[in-house]
Design a protein around this motif. Structure first.
Motif, PDB file in Angstrom:
ATOM      1  N   MET A   1       0.850  -1.169   0.000  1.00 28.55           N
ATOM      2  CA  MET A   1       0.000   0.000   0.000  1.00 28.55           C
ATOM      3  C   MET A   1       0.901   1.238   0.000  1.00 28.55           C
ATOM      4  N   VAL A   2       0.467   2.233  -0.764  1.00 29.22           N
ATOM      5  CA  VAL A   2       1.169   3.520  -0.781  1.00 29.22           C
ATOM      6  C   VAL A   2       0.171   4.619  -0.462  1.00 29.22           C
ATOM      7  N   GLY A   3       0.644   5.617   0.255  1.00 28.58           N
ATOM      8  CA  GLY A   3      -0.195   6.772   0.539  1.00 28.58           C
ATOM      9  C   GLY A   3      -0.224   7.707  -0.648  1.00 28.58           C
ATOM     10  N   LEU A   4      -1.345   8.356  -0.851  1.00 25.74           N
ATOM     11  CA  LEU A   4      -1.514   9.295  -1.959  1.00 25.74           C
ATOM     12  C   LEU A   4      -1.822  10.687  -1.415  1.00 25.74           C
ATOM     13  N   ASP A   5      -0.980  11.641  -1.763  1.00 28.34           N
ATOM     14  CA  ASP A   5      -1.202  13.022  -1.359  1.00 28.34           C
ATOM     15  C   ASP A   5      -2.323  13.617  -2.204  1.00 28.34           C
ATOM     16  N   THR A   6      -2.923  14.656  -1.672  1.00 32.11           N
ATOM     17  CA  THR A   6      -4.021  15.334  -2.359  1.00 32.11           C
ATOM     18  C   THR A   6      -3.645  15.750  -3.768  1.00 32.11           C
ATOM     19  N   ASN A   7      -2.421  16.268  -3.956  1.00 31.50           N
ATOM     20  CA  ASN A   7      -2.045  16.767  -5.282  1.00 31.50           C
ATOM     21  C   ASN A   7      -1.989  15.654  -6.319  1.00 31.50           C
ATOM     22  N   VAL A   8      -1.675  14.432  -5.907  1.00 26.50           N
ATOM     23  CA  VAL A   8      -1.687  13.298  -6.839  1.00 26.50           C
ATOM     24  C   VAL A   8      -3.121  13.022  -7.281  1.00 26.50           C
ATOM     25  N   LEU A   9      -4.047  13.045  -6.330  1.00 27.47           N
ATOM     26  CA  LEU A   9      -5.457  12.834  -6.660  1.00 27.47           C
ATOM     27  C   LEU A   9      -5.986  13.932  -7.577  1.00 27.47           C
ATOM     28  N   VAL A  10      -5.620  15.178  -7.284  1.00 26.96           N
ATOM     29  CA  VAL A  10      -6.070  16.302  -8.117  1.00 26.96           C
ATOM     30  C   VAL A  10      -5.554  16.154  -9.545  1.00 26.96           C
ATOM     31  N   ARG A  11      -4.268  15.843  -9.690  1.00 30.20           N
ATOM     32  CA  ARG A  11      -3.705  15.684 -11.046  1.00 30.20           C
ATOM     33  C   ARG A  11      -4.426  14.559 -11.794  1.00 30.20           C
ATOM     34  N   TYR A  12      -4.712  13.466 -11.114  1.00 32.97           N
ATOM     35  CA  TYR A  12      -5.388  12.336 -11.745  1.00 32.97           C
ATOM     36  C   TYR A  12      -6.813  12.704 -12.149  1.00 32.97           C
ATOM     37  N   ILE A  13      -7.521  13.374 -11.276  1.00 26.31           N
ATOM     38  CA  ILE A  13      -8.923  13.722 -11.537  1.00 26.31           C
ATOM     39  C   ILE A  13      -9.047  14.815 -12.586  1.00 26.31           C
ATOM     40  N   MET A  14      -8.258  15.872 -12.441  1.00 22.75           N
ATOM     41  CA  MET A  14      -8.415  17.042 -13.306  1.00 22.75           C
ATOM     42  C   MET A  14      -7.607  16.962 -14.599  1.00 22.75           C
ATOM     43  N   GLN A  15      -6.543  16.164 -14.636  1.00 20.90           N
ATOM     44  CA  GLN A  15      -5.722  16.017 -15.841  1.00 20.90           C
ATOM     45  C   GLN A  15      -5.319  17.383 -16.402  1.00 20.90           C
ATOM     46  N   ASP A  16      -4.891  18.287 -15.514  1.00 14.23           N
ATOM     47  CA  ASP A  16      -4.641  19.675 -15.907  1.00 14.23           C
ATOM     48  C   ASP A  16      -3.171  20.017 -16.107  1.00 14.23           C
ATOM     49  N   ASP A  17      -2.285  19.128 -15.755  1.00 16.98           N
ATOM     50  CA  ASP A  17      -0.856  19.313 -15.963  1.00 16.98           C
ATOM     51  C   ASP A  17      -0.373  18.037 -16.640  1.00 16.98           C
ATOM     52  N   ALA A  18      -0.060  18.122 -17.911  1.00 14.82           N
ATOM     53  CA  ALA A  18       0.204  16.921 -18.713  1.00 14.82           C
ATOM     54  C   ALA A  18       1.262  16.012 -18.088  1.00 14.82           C
ATOM     55  N   ARG A  19       2.355  16.577 -17.653  1.00 11.70           N
ATOM     56  CA  ARG A  19       3.452  15.763 -17.115  1.00 11.70           C
ATOM     57  C   ARG A  19       3.046  15.102 -15.787  1.00 11.70           C
ATOM     58  N   GLN A  20       2.530  15.894 -14.869  1.00  2.00           N
ATOM     59  CA  GLN A  20       2.147  15.331 -13.575  1.00  2.00           C
ATOM     60  C   GLN A  20       0.921  14.427 -13.694  1.00  2.00           C
ATOM     61  N   ALA A  21      -0.017  14.776 -14.561  1.00  2.00           N
ATOM     62  CA  ALA A  21      -1.217  13.954 -14.739  1.00  2.00           C
ATOM     63  C   ALA A  21      -0.850  12.574 -15.268  1.00  2.00           C
ATOM     64  N   ALA A  22       0.111  12.516 -16.180  1.00  3.00           N
ATOM     65  CA  ALA A  22       0.550  11.222 -16.721  1.00  3.00           C
ATOM     66  C   ALA A  22       1.161  10.363 -15.617  1.00  3.00           C
ATOM     67  N   LYS A  23       1.969  10.969 -14.776  1.00  4.59           N
ATOM     68  CA  LYS A  23       2.588  10.224 -13.675  1.00  4.59           C
ATOM     69  C   LYS A  23       1.545   9.782 -12.653  1.00  4.59           C
ATOM     70  N   ALA A  24       0.599  10.662 -12.335  1.00  8.75           N
ATOM     71  CA  ALA A  24      -0.465  10.310 -11.393  1.00  8.75           C
ATOM     72  C   ALA A  24      -1.334   9.190 -11.953  1.00  8.75           C
ATOM     73  N   THR A  25      -1.630   9.269 -13.240  1.00  6.61           N
ATOM     74  CA  THR A  25      -2.438   8.238 -13.891  1.00  6.61           C
ATOM     75  C   THR A  25      -1.724   6.898 -13.862  1.00  6.61           C
ATOM     76  N   ASP A  26      -0.445   6.889 -14.215  1.00  6.32           N
ATOM     77  CA  ASP A  26       0.332   5.642 -14.178  1.00  6.32           C
ATOM     78  C   ASP A  26       0.320   5.041 -12.775  1.00  6.32           C
ATOM     79  N   LEU A  27       0.538   5.900 -11.772  1.00 15.20           N
ATOM     80  CA  LEU A  27       0.571   5.423 -10.397  1.00 15.20           C
ATOM     81  C   LEU A  27      -0.775   4.861  -9.975  1.00 15.20           C
ATOM     82  N   ILE A  28      -1.831   5.626 -10.130  1.00 15.41           N
ATOM     83  CA  ILE A  28      -3.146   5.213  -9.639  1.00 15.41           C
ATOM     84  C   ILE A  28      -3.700   4.031 -10.430  1.00 15.41           C
TER      85      ILE A  28
END
Length: 131
Positions: free
Chosen positions: A1-28
């Motif tokens: 199990m890994v903890g997820l910070d709020t900003n990871v969830l936001v990037r995954y949900i909103m897909q508003d920063d291409a680089r971070q959203a891709a990493k958040a998507t891969d992780l989640i």
């Protein structure tokens, strides 16, 4: 199990920063029911606040996001029962999500009432106003 910070969830949900959203998507999307991501209670409250204040999502949109998080097999939401109860109150009323969660958490802990100086929380979240 890994903890997820709020900003990871936001990037995954909103897909508003291409680089971070891709990493958040891969992780989640790489998480599983056997190796889930942990979403703390603080992250849930922060997520609602960020989606509302920064992204101007509606109450209905935020409720849909939270509902999906709660149903996800690859995420383990802290105090899921209280979050689900707070979500129902939030989705069906006018109270702030944090107020709903405070009241539902206190109730789950056996408190017959939650005292507040916040008139709005008393009117909308089922708290008792200190007069």
């Amino acid at each position: 199990m890994v903890g997820l910070d709020t900003n990871v969830l936001v990037r995954y949900i909103m897909q508003d920063d291409a680089r971070q959203a891709a990493k958040a998507t891969d992780l989640i999307e790489g998480l599983t029911a056997e190796e889930p991501g942990f979403v703390s209670l603080v992250s849930v409250v922060e997520l609602v606040w960020v989606l509302s204040a920064s992204y101007k999502l509606t109450r209905l949109q935020i409720a849909q996001v939270l509902s999906l998080l709660l149903r996800s097999r690859q995420l383990l939401v802290d105090q899921v029962d209280q979050v689900a109860r707070a979500l129902r109150a939030y989705a069906n009323g006018n109270a702030d999500f944090a107020d709903c969660l405070i009241e539902r958490s206190a109730s789950a802990a056996g408190c017959p009432q939650t005292m507040t100086f916040d008139v709005r929380a008393a009117k909308t979240a089922g708290m008792t106003l200190i007069s």
